[in-house]
Design an enzyme around this catalytic site. Sequence first.
Site, short mmCIF file in Angstrom:
data_model
loop_
_atom_site.label_atom_id
_atom_site.label_comp_id
_atom_site.label_asym_id
_atom_site.label_seq_id
_atom_site.Cartn_x
_atom_site.Cartn_y
_atom_site.Cartn_z
N ASN A 111 -7.54 -1.64 14.27
CA ASN A 111 -8.93 -2.03 13.97
C ASN A 111 -9.00 -3.29 13.12
O ASN A 111 -10.04 -3.63 12.57
CB ASN A 111 -9.68 -0.88 13.27
N HIS A 121 -7.17 -3.95 10.35
CA HIS A 121 -6.92 -3.84 8.91
C HIS A 121 -5.59 -4.49 8.53
O HIS A 121 -4.66 -4.54 9.34
CB HIS A 121 -6.99 -2.39 8.42
N GLU A 176 -9.73 -1.51 5.22
CA GLU A 176 -10.41 -1.14 6.46
C GLU A 176 -11.59 -2.08 6.73
O GLU A 176 -12.07 -2.79 5.84
CB GLU A 176 -10.91 0.30 6.35
N ASP A 207 0.82 -1.22 0.00
CA ASP A 207 0.00 0.00 0.00
C ASP A 207 0.85 1.26 0.00
O ASP A 207 2.07 1.22 0.13
CB ASP A 207 -0.96 0.02 1.21
#
Length: 252
Positions: A135, A137, A142, A69
């Site tokens: 979270n 990811h 996400e 990414d």
Amino acid sequence: MVMNFKIFENEDTVANYVANILRKQMNDNPTSTIGLATGKTMVPIYKQLVDEIKEHPVDMSQLKFINVDEYVDLDPSNKESFAYFMKEKLYSQVNVLEHQSFIPTGSGEEAVKQFNEKLEEFGTPVLQLLGIGQNGHIGFNEPGTSFDEGVHVVNLSEETKSQNKDQFADGNVPTKAITMGIKDIMKSREIILVATGQHKANIIRELYDAKVTEKFPASILKEHRMVTVVLDKEAASELPQDIQSYYYSQYS
């Protein structure tokens, strides 16, 4: 599939273990494609890898590296970009040439197209290195991202931006990123997920307990054929005691 947990004494022994796996992969399969990740967790790993390659040289000339990414519209020369991170921490120190590595740039359809073309050109990573967000990811996929999603531009959650705030001098985290999709990540032959530090203990326990759901992107790794979760004692501290004691090992 059952995740393979490996728990080590501290961040340094985690780095030694993962760097050794990476160097062995490069040495044993010198034409392979390896998927890499960025972030603070990876810093000691790449430092150790550089040291190992300098001590035990590896033919890097035919290897290919692809990053999972990047923030949207950050120029590779920007010190806060993942491209700059990879060049500084690894590529420039082990003589990886520009054509051997890929980190996405830009935004929109053209950037997605370029990323997909490079995945096709380089081929499926034989080994994909991943971190995990607070979270759940992986990459910048996400919560709520479809498991069938390919390369895409994502609006970063407030939690992710807050988690990454200290990486930006002015505290202003980009609002968007481009990421390899979960579908792409799952094609990798082998995945190594790394987490260190007490602040990762809760999310690792959640990963251990979680059912496979798009609300928790990392949970899909439970369906991959070969995943190793590499932790230090702090990141593993909320796992069930039998997991901690059974898998605990030293590495040097």
